[in-house]
Design a protein around this motif. Sequence first.
Motif, PDB file in Angstrom:
ATOM      1  N   ALA A   1      -9.700 -36.191  13.058  1.00 47.55           N
ATOM      2  CA  ALA A   1     -10.301 -35.734  11.806  1.00 47.55           C
ATOM      3  C   ALA A   1      -9.272 -35.673  10.686  1.00 47.55           C
ATOM      4  CB  ALA A   1     -10.953 -34.366  12.007  1.00 47.55           C
ATOM      5  N   LYS A   2      -8.068 -35.212  11.003  1.00 42.56           N
ATOM      6  CA  LYS A   2      -7.018 -35.157   9.985  1.00 42.56           C
ATOM      7  C   LYS A   2      -6.557 -36.563   9.604  1.00 42.56           C
ATOM      8  CE  LYS A   2      -5.311 -30.709  11.788  1.00 42.56           C
ATOM      9  NZ  LYS A   2      -5.674 -29.810  10.680  1.00 42.56           N
ATOM     10  N   MET A   3      -6.475 -37.448  10.593  1.00 46.61           N
ATOM     11  CA  MET A   3      -6.062 -38.813  10.317  1.00 46.61           C
ATOM     12  C   MET A   3      -7.080 -39.515   9.437  1.00 46.61           C
ATOM     13  SD  MET A   3      -3.221 -40.177  11.387  1.00 46.61           S
ATOM     14  CE  MET A   3      -2.614 -41.379  10.216  1.00 46.61           C
ATOM     15  N   ALA A   4      -8.352 -39.192   9.621  1.00 44.84           N
ATOM     16  CA  ALA A   4      -9.395 -39.807   8.802  1.00 44.84           C
ATOM     17  C   ALA A   4      -9.203 -39.447   7.332  1.00 44.84           C
ATOM     18  CB  ALA A   4     -10.772 -39.367   9.286  1.00 44.84           C
ATOM     19  N   ARG A   5      -8.778 -38.206   7.059  1.00 47.85           N
ATOM     20  CA  ARG A   5      -8.509 -37.817   5.674  1.00 47.85           C
ATOM     21  C   ARG A   5      -7.371 -38.629   5.085  1.00 47.85           C
ATOM     22  NH1 ARG A   5      -6.778 -32.306   5.999  1.00 47.85           N
ATOM     23  NH2 ARG A   5      -7.735 -31.650   7.938  1.00 47.85           N
ATOM     24  N   LEU A   6      -6.332 -38.843   5.880  1.00 51.76           N
ATOM     25  CA  LEU A   6      -5.194 -39.626   5.404  1.00 51.76           C
ATOM     26  C   LEU A   6      -5.600 -41.073   5.144  1.00 51.76           C
ATOM     27  CD1 LEU A   6      -2.523 -38.226   7.870  1.00 51.76           C
ATOM     28  CD2 LEU A   6      -2.666 -37.745   5.435  1.00 51.76           C
TER      29      LEU A   6
END
Length: 509
Positions: free
Chosen positions: A147-152
């Motif tokens: 989920a955090k990688m998707a934001r990046l």
Amino acid sequence: MTEQLDLNEQNLPDETATVEFGQDLALALQAGDCVALWGDLGAGKSTLCRALLRAIADDPDLEVPSPTFTLVQSYEIRIPVSHFDLYRLADVSELDELGFDEALSAGICLVEWPERAGRALPKKRIDIRFQFTAEGGRIVSISAPEAKMARLHRVWQIRRFLDDQGFPHAARRHLTGDASSRAYEHIYPGNGDARLVLMDAPARPNGPPIRDGKPYSQIVHLAEDVYPFVAIDEALRARGFAAPAILAADCDSGILLLEDLGTEGVLDPQGNPIEERYRAAAACLAAIHDASFDRKIHLKGGDLHVIPDFDRPAMKMEVELLLDWHLPWKRNGAAVNDVEREAYLGIWDSLIDELAAVEKSIVLRDFHSPNIIWRGDRTGHDRIGLIDFQDAMMGPSAYDLVSLVQDARVTIPRPLMDQLMADYLALRNKAAGFDEAGFLKGWAIMSAQRACKLNGLWVRLLKRDGKPGYMRHMPRTLWHLSVAFEHPVLTPLRSWCAEAGIELPESAA
């Protein structure tokens, strides 16, 4: 900014690229994120932190001292940030003394020399590893939970979009987010061109079906991608209204680059309505309702948008929020019984029947203070900038006047409310065939509809979403319901609310 190596690597050939990477990273982070920065002395960790902090603060001159000796430096900015440098950490237990857990619960933690923390850092963190290149630059590799990688990835996708549109190295700053998945950025091209606005609106995933096989968003006709915004924008601009020009678009990805209409609104610094600006907005709304809008809008790329109806299922789904959230809250958890529910929904069926003969027009849906831009250097309706209209429907034109004069977040004093109503009606009465009595009946019904929805929504935001701040609006929206009840068509609903124990203030307050 960077040559893309793979989805999780960035090439930073110089300090300028590192600063830009830090600024973009600032757009992806949220409260609760821990960013661990791995690398040797001189790798660029402090440069990245400085750029990130200044971007979140939107202050290029923000003083960012090194926390080498203090171990932590905290910043109360748009999102609170604590910058940890653990190089001199003597023991992992010192993290507790430094308030690491408290800082993470309140905001973002940037951690240099994370290896000194052992296993004390959260497992669900963002790891950024710096490596020197033979040319003297850096390569950073990033790993994080999905989920955090998707934001990046989304931040980098937007950067590539800007590059492709001829805006390489444009500065980006967070502008705002709204209650949906949309977010907005200010874009500074850096070549002397005017500031722009970027809309970041990825397609909305369908929620679970809740009625007739449809999710909530489809029942109440919420936009699921950017095509409705583009369509309504084109329709408004074609009729001379000040919606933002769309300068570039990747509609499939949900990215739009827009003209910046400005940031000045219709409220004074204390949050009170400015009469001149509200009256200009009412006049603009009257002109919108005097214009003719086609239900079918053909977009330049060949796509077709059909403006949906504000129909019975949508109206009833919204007013049920009063039954499902407000009344159980009012009754300390006791649910509404079947008899009460049937009577309430029956009243609304009758009220919706009353709307059959009232004037219909395009309904922008959220024509209120957050979405009205004041452009004092313009004249006429061009002074009123229009944004956030992607959920527009065809329905009773009175709904948008309700949104304006009964702003859910701003107290419009009764004298100003009455003045705005009078201004609007005077302008509309100039058109042949305008039925003022029918309009006022529709206004009262739509006022009650909107108030019932909001008085349930505030409780849902409190109970389901953990957002208690919206409850401060409830006294205002209960007052709006009492104003609606002044019209005799609402007598059955007024009686039902009184029997159900809903306490309303005096409408003349």
